[in-house]
Design a protein around this motif. Structure first.
Motif, PDB file in Angstrom:
ATOM      1  N   UNK A  66     -24.232  37.490   9.726  1.00 25.17           N
ATOM      2  CA  UNK A  66     -25.034  37.501  10.957  1.00 25.17           C
ATOM      3  C   UNK A  66     -25.842  36.208  10.980  1.00 25.17           C
ATOM      4  N   UNK A  67     -25.980  35.619  12.133  1.00 25.45           N
ATOM      5  CA  UNK A  67     -26.800  34.415  12.261  1.00 25.45           C
ATOM      6  C   UNK A  67     -27.964  34.723  13.185  1.00 25.45           C
ATOM      7  N   UNK A  68     -29.167  34.361  12.732  1.00 28.30           N
ATOM      8  CA  UNK A  68     -30.369  34.590  13.518  1.00 28.30           C
ATOM      9  C   UNK A  68     -31.007  33.232  13.798  1.00 28.30           C
ATOM     10  N   UNK A  69     -31.210  32.947  15.070  1.00 26.39           N
ATOM     11  CA  UNK A  69     -31.814  31.678  15.482  1.00 26.39           C
ATOM     12  C   UNK A  69     -33.116  31.958  16.206  1.00 26.39           C
ATOM     13  N   UNK A  70     -33.849  30.906  16.481  1.00 26.97           N
ATOM     14  CA  UNK A  70     -35.079  31.047  17.250  1.00 26.97           C
ATOM     15  C   UNK A  70     -36.318  30.788  16.419  1.00 26.97           C
ATOM     16  N   UNK A  71     -36.171  30.684  15.117  1.00 27.09           N
ATOM     17  CA  UNK A  71     -37.293  30.389  14.246  1.00 27.09           C
ATOM     18  C   UNK A  71     -37.284  28.922  13.840  1.00 27.09           C
ATOM     19  N   UNK A  72     -38.091  28.571  12.860  1.00 26.03           N
ATOM     20  CA  UNK A  72     -38.143  27.168  12.430  1.00 26.03           C
ATOM     21  C   UNK A  72     -36.850  26.717  11.770  1.00 26.03           C
ATOM     22  N   UNK A  73     -36.075  27.666  11.217  1.00 23.03           N
ATOM     23  CA  UNK A  73     -34.742  27.404  10.662  1.00 23.03           C
ATOM     24  C   UNK A  73     -33.838  28.582  10.995  1.00 23.03           C
ATOM     25  N   UNK A  74     -32.536  28.331  11.202  1.00 25.32           N
ATOM     26  CA  UNK A  74     -31.622  29.465  11.359  1.00 25.32           C
ATOM     27  C   UNK A  74     -31.526  30.226  10.039  1.00 25.32           C
ATOM     28  N   UNK A  75     -31.276  31.518  10.130  1.00 27.52           N
ATOM     29  CA  UNK A  75     -31.076  32.362   8.962  1.00 27.52           C
ATOM     30  C   UNK A  75     -29.666  32.926   9.038  1.00 27.52           C
ATOM     31  N   UNK A  76     -28.883  32.686   7.988  1.00 23.96           N
ATOM     32  CA  UNK A  76     -27.564  33.288   7.863  1.00 23.96           C
ATOM     33  C   UNK A  76     -27.695  34.442   6.880  1.00 23.96           C
ATOM     34  N   UNK A  77     -27.333  35.628   7.322  1.00 23.22           N
ATOM     35  CA  UNK A  77     -27.452  36.844   6.521  1.00 23.22           C
ATOM     36  C   UNK A  77     -26.035  37.298   6.192  1.00 23.22           C
ATOM     37  N   UNK A  78     -25.681  37.231   4.922  1.00 22.93           N
ATOM     38  CA  UNK A  78     -24.325  37.505   4.459  1.00 22.93           C
ATOM     39  C   UNK A  78     -24.333  38.788   3.633  1.00 22.93           C
ATOM     40  N   UNK A  79     -23.310  39.619   3.827  1.00 25.80           N
ATOM     41  CA  UNK A  79     -23.172  40.842   3.048  1.00 25.80           C
ATOM     42  C   UNK A  79     -21.772  40.848   2.432  1.00 25.80           C
ATOM     43  N   UNK A  80     -21.709  40.780   1.111  1.00 29.21           N
ATOM     44  CA  UNK A  80     -20.427  40.718   0.405  1.00 29.21           C
ATOM     45  C   UNK A  80     -19.949  42.084  -0.077  1.00 29.21           C
ATOM     46  N   UNK A  81     -20.592  43.155   0.353  1.00 26.28           N
ATOM     47  CA  UNK A  81     -20.289  44.496  -0.142  1.00 26.28           C
ATOM     48  C   UNK A  81     -18.809  44.852   0.005  1.00 26.28           C
ATOM     49  N   UNK A  82     -18.211  44.505   1.128  1.00 27.03           N
ATOM     50  CA  UNK A  82     -16.832  44.897   1.404  1.00 27.03           C
ATOM     51  C   UNK A  82     -15.800  43.928   0.826  1.00 27.03           C
ATOM     52  N   UNK A  83     -16.259  42.855   0.218  1.00 27.07           N
ATOM     53  CA  UNK A  83     -15.334  41.871  -0.358  1.00 27.07           C
ATOM     54  C   UNK A  83     -15.342  41.997  -1.877  1.00 27.07           C
ATOM     55  N   UNK A  84     -14.169  41.975  -2.468  1.00 25.67           N
ATOM     56  CA  UNK A  84     -14.150  42.063  -3.924  1.00 25.67           C
ATOM     57  C   UNK A  84     -13.238  41.031  -4.576  1.00 25.67           C
ATOM     58  N   UNK A  85     -12.568  40.215  -3.782  1.00 23.70           N
ATOM     59  CA  UNK A  85     -11.702  39.181  -4.337  1.00 23.70           C
ATOM     60  C   UNK A  85     -12.368  37.822  -4.158  1.00 23.70           C
ATOM     61  N   UNK A  86     -12.426  37.031  -5.220  1.00 22.37           N
ATOM     62  CA  UNK A  86     -13.064  35.706  -5.112  1.00 22.37           C
ATOM     63  C   UNK A  86     -12.517  34.868  -3.960  1.00 22.37           C
ATOM     64  N   UNK A  87     -11.223  34.958  -3.688  1.00 18.44           N
ATOM     65  CA  UNK A  87     -10.642  34.147  -2.606  1.00 18.44           C
ATOM     66  C   UNK A  87     -11.210  34.553  -1.239  1.00 18.44           C
TER      67      UNK A  87
END
Length: 146
Positions: A66-87
């Motif tokens: 998820x990307x959140x804009x509107x503040x002094x810096x954008x915030x990228x919020x990443x959730x790796x819960x559903x990923x289990x392969x390094x690739x």
């Protein structure tokens, strides 16, 4: 390293808000903890500290980023819960995405190679409402508070 015990979701959010004031472009925050430990609440605090409304923040479990804009810096919020392969994780291209943003990564233990200069946040259940939040960072080690 600093450990703090919070007694409410609001206190966990406040820790994230305080940390955000010391983050700049390219900062990476790695979040570790079981389901329900408060990772997303901490990210809500990061968002608020960056000037983004915390109500906009939700767990990106199905969208992955998820990307959140509107503040002094954008915030990228990443959730790796559903990923289990390094690739699968490498294919996200997180290194390039976060150059001008703050990147917060939930389930960071799944990263094949976490950035060495990242801030590490570990959230642990103490009881129903209390969490132990441990903050580790070489860059932030010069201050006494998170």
């Amino acid at each position: 390293m600093k450990s703090v015990t919070t007694d409410s979701e609001e206190a966990t959010i406040a820790l994230g808000r305080d940390l955000a004031t010391r983050l700049g472009p390219g900062s990476v925050v790695l979040l570790f903890g079981d389901l329900g430990a408060g990772k997303t609440a901490f990210v809500r605090g990061l968002a608020e500290g960056l000037g983004v409304a915390r109500d906009e923040v939700s767990s990106p479990t199905f969208t992955l980023i998820q990307e959140y804009r509107g503040g002094r810096l954008p915030l990228l919020h990443v959730d790796l819960y559903r990923l289990d392969k390094p690739r699968e994780i490498d294919d996200l291209g997180l290194e390039e995405l976060g150059l001008e943003s703050v990147v917060a990564i939930e389930w960071a233990e799944r990263l094949p190679q976490p950035p060495l200069d990242a801030v590490r946040i570990t959230l642990e259940h103490v009881d129903v409402s209390e969490r132990r939040v441990t903050i580790e960072s070489s860059d932030l080690g010069k201050t006494d508070s998170p």
